[in-house]
Design an enzyme around this catalytic site. Structure first.
Site, PDB file in Angstrom:
ATOM      1  CE  LYS A   1      -5.940   1.606  -0.867  1.00  0.00           C
ATOM      2  NZ  LYS A   1      -5.832   0.866  -2.271  1.00  0.00           N
TER       3      LYS A   1
ATOM      4  CE  LYS B   1      -3.880  -2.170   0.647  1.00  0.00           C
ATOM      5  NZ  LYS B   1      -3.653  -3.454   0.505  1.00  0.00           N
TER       6      LYS B   1
ATOM      7  NE  ARG C   1      -2.629  -6.967  -9.506  1.00  0.00           N
ATOM      8  CZ  ARG C   1      -3.002  -7.765  -8.259  1.00  0.00           C
ATOM      9  NH1 ARG C   1      -2.791  -9.042  -8.272  1.00  0.00           N
ATOM     10  NH2 ARG C   1      -3.306  -7.214  -7.214  1.00  0.00           N
TER      11      ARG C   1
ATOM     12  CG  ASN D   1      -0.814  -6.087  -5.120  1.00  0.00           C
ATOM     13  OD1 ASN D   1      -1.435  -6.057  -3.933  1.00  0.00           O
ATOM     14  ND2 ASN D   1      -1.204  -5.261  -6.238  1.00  0.00           N
TER      15      ASN D   1
ATOM     16  NE  ARG E   1     -15.155  -5.309  -0.982  1.00  0.00           N
ATOM     17  CZ  ARG E   1     -15.591  -6.348   0.031  1.00  0.00           C
ATOM     18  NH1 ARG E   1     -14.563  -6.674   0.741  1.00  0.00           N
ATOM     19  NH2 ARG E   1     -16.305  -7.111  -0.051  1.00  0.00           N
TER      20      ARG E   1
ATOM     21  CD  GLU F   1      -3.558  -2.294  -3.050  1.00  0.00           C
ATOM     22  OE1 GLU F   1      -3.415  -3.388  -3.313  1.00  0.00           O
ATOM     23  OE2 GLU F   1      -4.715  -1.913  -2.657  1.00  0.00           O
TER      24      GLU F   1
ATOM     25  CG  ASP G   1      -4.081  -3.522  -7.895  1.00  0.00           C
ATOM     26  OD1 ASP G   1      -3.790  -4.685  -8.667  1.00  0.00           O
ATOM     27  OD2 ASP G   1      -4.189  -3.895  -6.645  1.00  0.00           O
TER      28      ASP G   1
ATOM     29  NE  ARG H   1      -8.039  -6.812  -9.732  1.00  0.00           N
ATOM     30  CZ  ARG H   1      -7.369  -6.614  -8.770  1.00  0.00           C
ATOM     31  NH1 ARG H   1      -6.586  -7.762  -8.088  1.00  0.00           N
ATOM     32  NH2 ARG H   1      -6.663  -5.337  -8.373  1.00  0.00           N
TER      33      ARG H   1
END
Length: 319
Positions: free
Chosen positions: A163, A127, A213, A285, A235, A283, A275, A227
């Site tokens: 978040k 994050k 993504r 990841n 979400r 983000e 993301d 997504r």
């Protein structure tokens, strides 16, 4: 290349979804090339006096739900017996996980090739890492100060996303608009009464069309999946019910990938999922990015092959 031994530090193999799990896709590809596949869980890792070791299971894998692996061997082995080690334990990145990333480095120079590098994983909070590139991120605040959060919410009429810093899979993400009478209670809950910092981010209306993504292998984009959130949710995470949709990369998204590449390569972060919503990075990841199976299916490609290519290349360079 001669057969190598691939290790996977991961969650229980019994629980994986063979049609979705990216780690399982990597295991299948390594096995297809004739490499040996071993896995172990985080509690099985220990330090044995001279080298980190673990109770490892040697397995064969197949894409058959309920019969997706066969155990060939199980014994304690040093990590130096592995040529490659994928660190694919799912978040959260808690104290136990951080300790594991330190233990795997204890091999006196005989450690395997890591994907991803343990130091890089510790350095790149999913994050927070993107905040090193503020020009790529939406307006973001990291704080536990309830007053500061409430003021941020009041300044953003389109809404605010809250978040947990250590959240994953869409868990704990809250959408707030100014004037919501639940604001004070929600802020107290999500910050544990002001004891825990959270991510406070300007809501991006483009998220209704989905968040993207993008999988980066050695810093290069190798595929993407959009997504799309359910009609009654904000979400897009597939773990939270988002629908995977075929997509392509925009010039802005290619620019974001290019900006991140040097920092990812510098830290040995060879398999990364970023993301993006609209024109903004949200983000980065690095622990166990997902999406490989969905991209493979939608684009009729094989992203995991590029990952295993990279692992083989790194082993070859070391030798």
């Amino acid at each position: 290349m001669a057969a190598l031994t691939f290790g996977f530090l991961m969650d229980p193999l019994e629980t994986v979804r063979v049609d979705h799990d990216s780690t399982f896709a990597l295991m299948l590809e390594a096995q297809r090339r004739g490499h040996q596949v071993r896995y172990f869980e985080q509690p099985w890792l220990r330090f044995g006096g001279s080298c980190a070791e673990a109770r490892m299971r040697t397995v064969t894998v197949r894409r058959e739900p309920g019969r997706h692996f066969e155990l060939l061997d199980e014994q304690v082995r040093p990590l130096s017996s592995l040529d490659v080690l994928f660190l694919r334990k799912d978040p959260p990145v808690d104290a136990d996980f951080l300790q594991a990333t330190q233990l795997v480095e204890l091999c006196n120079g005989r450690e395997p090739v890591f994907l991803n590098n343990p130091t890089g994983i510790r350095d790149a909070n999913e994050k927070l890492f993107g905040l090193r590139f503020p020009e790529l991120m939406p307006e973001t605040l990291i704080t536990r100060d309830l007053t500061a959060i409430a003021q941020f919410v009041s300044r953003h009429p389109q809404g605010t996303i809250l978040k947990p810093v250590e959240g994953f899979g869409g868990q704990g993400i809250v959408f707030l608009q100014p004037g919501d009478r639940n604001t004070r209670s929600l802020l107290e809950i999500i910050t544990l009464g002001g004891k825990k910092a959270i991510v406070v981010q300007a809501y991006l209306p483009e998220s209704r069309q989905g968040d993207k993504r993008i999988i980066l292998v050695d810093g290069e984009p190798c595929g993407a999946v959009l997504r799309v959130p359910a009609h009654d949710d904000h979400r897009g995470n597939m773990a939270a019910g988002g629908t995977p949709v075929k997509t392509s990369l925009t010039p802005r998204e290619l620019e974001i990938c290019a900006r991140l590449k040097p920092s990812l390569q510098e830290r040995g972060l060879y398999l990364v999922g970023i993301d993006v919503i609209g024109d903004w990075l949200t983000e980065v990841n690095v622990t166990s990015p997902t999406g490989l199976a969905e991209i493979d299916k939608l684009d009729n490609t094989n992203v995991e092959a590029k990952v295993i290519d990279t692992a083989e290349r790194l082993v070859g360079q070391r030798r």
